[in-house]
Design a protein around this motif. Sequence first.
Motif, PDB file in Angstrom:
ATOM      1  N   GLY A 178       0.489  -4.039  14.565  1.00  0.00           N
ATOM      2  CA  GLY A 178       1.849  -3.867  15.006  1.00  0.00           C
ATOM      3  C   GLY A 178       2.407  -2.495  14.709  1.00  0.00           C
ATOM      4  N   GLY A 179       1.324  -1.562  14.278  1.00  0.00           N
ATOM      5  CA  GLY A 179       1.771   0.000  13.785  1.00  0.00           C
ATOM      6  C   GLY A 179       1.995   0.081  12.335  1.00  0.00           C
ATOM      7  N   ASP A 180       1.852  -1.175  11.528  1.00  0.00           N
ATOM      8  CA  ASP A 180       1.988  -1.040  10.063  1.00  0.00           C
ATOM      9  C   ASP A 180       0.851  -1.181   9.529  1.00  0.00           C
ATOM     10  OD1 ASP A 180       4.609  -0.157  10.185  1.00  0.00           O
ATOM     11  OD2 ASP A 180       5.472  -2.243  10.237  1.00  0.00           O
ATOM     12  N   LEU A 181       0.649  -0.897   8.132  1.00  0.00           N
ATOM     13  CA  LEU A 181      -0.618  -1.392   7.231  1.00  0.00           C
ATOM     14  C   LEU A 181       0.021  -2.249   6.577  1.00  0.00           C
ATOM     15  CD1 LEU A 181      -2.031   2.277   6.584  1.00  0.00           C
ATOM     16  CD2 LEU A 181      -2.985   0.593   8.066  1.00  0.00           C
ATOM     17  N   TYR A 182      -0.919  -3.463   6.325  1.00  0.00           N
ATOM     18  CA  TYR A 182      -0.411  -4.546   5.356  1.00  0.00           C
ATOM     19  C   TYR A 182      -1.401  -4.625   4.106  1.00  0.00           C
ATOM     20  CZ  TYR A 182       2.790  -6.841   8.915  1.00  0.00           C
ATOM     21  OH  TYR A 182       3.855  -6.726   9.796  1.00  0.00           O
ATOM     22  N   LEU A 192     -10.223 -12.357 -14.397  1.00  0.00           N
ATOM     23  CA  LEU A 192     -10.272 -11.096 -13.407  1.00  0.00           C
ATOM     24  C   LEU A 192      -9.135 -11.340 -12.696  1.00  0.00           C
ATOM     25  CD1 LEU A 192     -14.022 -10.958 -12.431  1.00  0.00           C
ATOM     26  CD2 LEU A 192     -12.724  -9.954 -14.346  1.00  0.00           C
ATOM     27  N   ASN A 193      -9.054 -11.335 -11.259  1.00  0.00           N
ATOM     28  CA  ASN A 193      -7.943 -10.999 -10.465  1.00  0.00           C
ATOM     29  C   ASN A 193      -7.285 -12.413 -10.195  1.00  0.00           C
ATOM     30  OD1 ASN A 193      -9.407  -8.649 -10.534  1.00  0.00           O
ATOM     31  ND2 ASN A 193     -10.647  -8.891  -8.690  1.00  0.00           N
ATOM     32  N   GLU A 194      -5.910 -12.206 -10.276  1.00  0.00           N
ATOM     33  CA  GLU A 194      -5.320 -13.618  -9.870  1.00  0.00           C
ATOM     34  C   GLU A 194      -4.185 -13.359  -9.034  1.00  0.00           C
ATOM     35  OE1 GLU A 194      -4.693 -15.744 -14.350  1.00  0.00           O
ATOM     36  OE2 GLU A 194      -4.228 -13.606 -14.364  1.00  0.00           O
ATOM     37  N   GLY A 195      -3.592 -14.550  -8.479  1.00  0.00           N
ATOM     38  CA  GLY A 195      -2.648 -14.407  -7.631  1.00  0.00           C
ATOM     39  C   GLY A 195      -2.659 -13.763  -6.002  1.00  0.00           C
ATOM     40  N   VAL A 196      -1.957 -14.007  -5.276  1.00  0.00           N
ATOM     41  CA  VAL A 196      -2.032 -13.525  -3.815  1.00  0.00           C
ATOM     42  C   VAL A 196      -0.765 -13.108  -3.521  1.00  0.00           C
ATOM     43  CG1 VAL A 196      -2.139 -13.976  -1.327  1.00  0.00           C
ATOM     44  CG2 VAL A 196      -3.600 -15.557  -2.930  1.00  0.00           C
ATOM     45  N   TYR A 197      -0.950 -11.674  -3.269  1.00  0.00           N
ATOM     46  CA  TYR A 197       0.299 -10.848  -3.042  1.00  0.00           C
ATOM     47  C   TYR A 197       0.227 -10.143  -1.718  1.00  0.00           C
ATOM     48  CZ  TYR A 197       1.016 -11.403  -8.325  1.00  0.00           C
ATOM     49  OH  TYR A 197       1.214 -12.058  -9.481  1.00  0.00           O
ATOM     50  N   VAL A 198       1.147  -9.998  -0.893  1.00  0.00           N
ATOM     51  CA  VAL A 198       1.222  -9.157   0.500  1.00  0.00           C
ATOM     52  C   VAL A 198       2.457  -8.368   0.497  1.00  0.00           C
ATOM     53  CG1 VAL A 198       1.223  -9.315   2.789  1.00  0.00           C
ATOM     54  CG2 VAL A 198      -0.285 -11.112   1.505  1.00  0.00           C
ATOM     55  N   ALA A 199       2.129  -6.990   0.999  1.00  0.00           N
ATOM     56  CA  ALA A 199       3.203  -6.204   1.219  1.00  0.00           C
ATOM     57  C   ALA A 199       2.880  -5.744   2.546  1.00  0.00           C
ATOM     58  CB  ALA A 199       3.397  -5.002   0.180  1.00  0.00           C
ATOM     59  N   ASN A 200       4.085  -5.317   3.305  1.00  0.00           N
ATOM     60  CA  ASN A 200       3.993  -4.373   4.518  1.00  0.00           C
ATOM     61  C   ASN A 200       4.287  -2.991   4.081  1.00  0.00           C
ATOM     62  OD1 ASN A 200       4.645  -2.736   6.632  1.00  0.00           O
ATOM     63  ND2 ASN A 200       5.665  -4.472   7.965  1.00  0.00           N
ATOM     64  N   ALA A 201       3.165  -2.244   4.339  1.00  0.00           N
ATOM     65  CA  ALA A 201       3.218  -0.846   3.561  1.00  0.00           C
ATOM     66  C   ALA A 201       3.647   0.372   4.515  1.00  0.00           C
ATOM     67  CB  ALA A 201       1.691  -0.297   3.049  1.00  0.00           C
ATOM     68  N   GLY A 202       3.975  -0.233   5.772  1.00  0.00           N
ATOM     69  CA  GLY A 202       4.437   0.816   6.588  1.00  0.00           C
ATOM     70  C   GLY A 202       3.098   1.419   7.411  1.00  0.00           C
ATOM     71  N   SER A 203       3.420   2.656   8.198  1.00  0.00           N
ATOM     72  CA  SER A 203       2.467   3.206   8.901  1.00  0.00           C
ATOM     73  C   SER A 203       1.468   4.158   8.348  1.00  0.00           C
ATOM     74  CB  SER A 203       3.263   4.207  10.082  1.00  0.00           C
ATOM     75  OG  SER A 203       3.764   4.899   9.618  1.00  0.00           O
ATOM     76  N   THR A 204       1.776   4.649   7.172  1.00  0.00           N
ATOM     77  CA  THR A 204       1.137   5.321   6.209  1.00  0.00           C
ATOM     78  C   THR A 204       0.793   5.149   5.079  1.00  0.00           C
ATOM     79  OG1 THR A 204       2.808   6.930   5.765  1.00  0.00           O
ATOM     80  CG2 THR A 204       1.882   7.546   7.808  1.00  0.00           C
ATOM     81  N   MET A 205       1.628   4.021   4.206  1.00  0.00           N
ATOM     82  CA  MET A 205       1.674   3.652   2.873  1.00  0.00           C
ATOM     83  C   MET A 205       2.357   4.544   2.280  1.00  0.00           C
ATOM     84  SD  MET A 205      -2.337   2.143   2.438  1.00  0.00           S
ATOM     85  CE  MET A 205      -1.961   1.279   0.896  1.00  0.00           C
ATOM     86  N   THR A 206       3.041   5.392   2.695  1.00  0.00           N
ATOM     87  CA  THR A 206       3.555   6.543   1.661  1.00  0.00           C
ATOM     88  C   THR A 206       5.203   6.343   1.896  1.00  0.00           C
ATOM     89  OG1 THR A 206       3.542   8.089   3.384  1.00  0.00           O
ATOM     90  CG2 THR A 206       1.626   8.419   1.774  1.00  0.00           C
TER      91      THR A 206
END
Length: 715
Positions: free
Chosen positions: A271-275, A291-305
Amino acid sequence: MNDLKEQTLTNAKIRITYTIKLFAIVLFLLSFKNTFAQKVEFLERSEVTNEGLYFWYPDKNGEKVKAFHYAPSISPRGDCLTVVNGYIFFGWYKGGMKNGRDLMISRKKIGSGKWVTVQLPHKNTLIGPKVNSWGDSHKTISIGVSKTDGTVHVFYDHHNDPLKYIVSKKNTAFAKDSDFKIGMFNKTRGYLAAGQNVTITYPAVTENDKGNLIVNYRKGSAVGGNEMVHVYNGSTSTWSKAKMVIRGSGKGFVETKDRNYAYAPAPVLAGGDLYYGFSVRWARKKADGVLNEGVYVANAGSTMTGAWKDVDGKTQPMPIQDYSPLLIDLPATKDGKGSSGGPSMAVSDKGDIHISYRGRGNDTKYHYTYVRKAGQTEFTKHSGVGKTGIAYGDRIYNTSINKSKGIITIQSTAAGEFKYRNDLVYQTKDTLGSSGVRLVDGNLVVIAEDRGDTKTDSQGIFSYVFKISDDNVSTPPPTSGDITASWYKVKNVSTGRFLQGVPSSTVIQTNTGQSGYDKQWRLVRTGTGSYFNIDNRKASNSNSSGMLAEGANNTIVGTQTEPVKFQSDKQWSVISLGNNIYQFKLKKNNRFLSQNSSNKGVLVTSGSANTTKWQLIATSTALSKTSEKENILQTDDITTVAVYPNPARSSFNISLKGITKADISISNMLGKLIYKNTTTSGTLEIINEEKFAPGIYLINVVGDGKSYQRKLVIE
């Protein structure tokens, strides 16, 4: 930053269903035939090389000699594969521990041609002892391609090392095969933005809907790293300076005991965004082997910046340092040791989210899948299976490989659900190893190493391509030969008015008249997928409309340009409603082509109204004399034209029942014309003579005022 054990699930949006699901895969070895819904078809198999690198040494005195750190497979591995404009691009290392390891870049056009390979003057670096040094499987290749300026971008041989980056000259990516050569690639450099040399681990390259390339990577250590991002602008052919988007270390910001790194696969575009989905590795737990724990998610927008948001749309402070607002779940793992990697994720353009997380080891008790349907606020947790894939249309496609048996199984589920079906089970000729998968524009590409010979440091690498027709994306209506050579009148079902191109890039309108090139349109594939440009027949100049595109305030305008264009505001999916009625949905925002009360072309969000439905009338089909609103295409009699044998190899026949004279054309899945002939015979035999490579072809027969289409498979 609090310890993960001290965090609660207060912020996590999750509804838990502790039902362990056992998925039994019934292996029908179908080769080219698919007894399930006809959604996935085999297209082609090709050999990339017979000398891909594998970290291996011969036994010495009956004992194994260590040859690798972490894993023996390096080609393919990581972000080494991309598919752009119908071309596969693949980075790999040449075989041979002592005399090989050269950096190689290969390219192939899907459906035609051969692999073209460039050997660059650089090598994969070994580590460890001077004698029998080890390969490091972290030192992968990442590759990206800019549609805007046609540059190829190569990152290679990194594991917390200074950047090694090569960019090609402009217009290299899609140049003819003879021009895809070493002279088109610039020398290695240690920076992206001028004057900013960087140290890098795990670079991933993603293209957004705007044509930018986004590279994200770790700066720092495995238990104290920051995530950095650069953006490539193809219009200026320049990279932005590095921007920190996640902070896991830094004096004055993160205490020594709280140092960490957010492990993640490449971001997912939807949808135009990077997850961005990740798990966290904490420095203080390293000694305990966690090692790596947990499940985390973000909508980082179209360029992540820019600003990042949680899955509910709330903006988070940047750079991300407090992970708790992004927490989905803290799943249990065996002995509390976490996961070796980050969570895998698929997101549909509508916003359906699928996440899988697998704890260390093979015990599926610690495998999990999380699903949230668009519009909902909670995730449903499925314990006992970790399964996602790649979103395409309204489905999620999962590709699994039985390596020892050489079987590739493609399954799918409706986005937002967890009900996988078998779409295709394909038996290869190979014993498979490490692999990479991409799904772009309906082409599902699998690159896999051949492990038939386990005692070698130089092995085969094969490519397998499958064609996907999504439930809500149909192939275009019947055409004569090349898909770009057929023209249609496009009539609105509700009003009976015809879509009309207008000059000077103004808003497209409809008209009661049906003659003239300004009312004739064609569908042109963009790449090889199920998206199309919709192009007006008038020449593309100031007196014509050119292609359909999004205008201001949800209007439709003409671009005054020729296809093919890959911007999402010019790409349309074609949805078949039956009886030659279609809808056209814009890739950029999933809005439908419609007609308003002023007879103008507009975009609307819902496809329920008849104004969003259009009848395609081939220009070669006569209109009914009775009522212009009742015009329909003549129907196809399946008994009139037959193709046998099918699948075929050396030759095949086309039987023509009751047709006195027929024009026959055969095209590949890209729309390229392979064969053309006119016959008055009742049966036409066609000898292959290497014209038809293995794959799927479309046969078009035009005779006695009617058009017939058949599908042919060449083995």
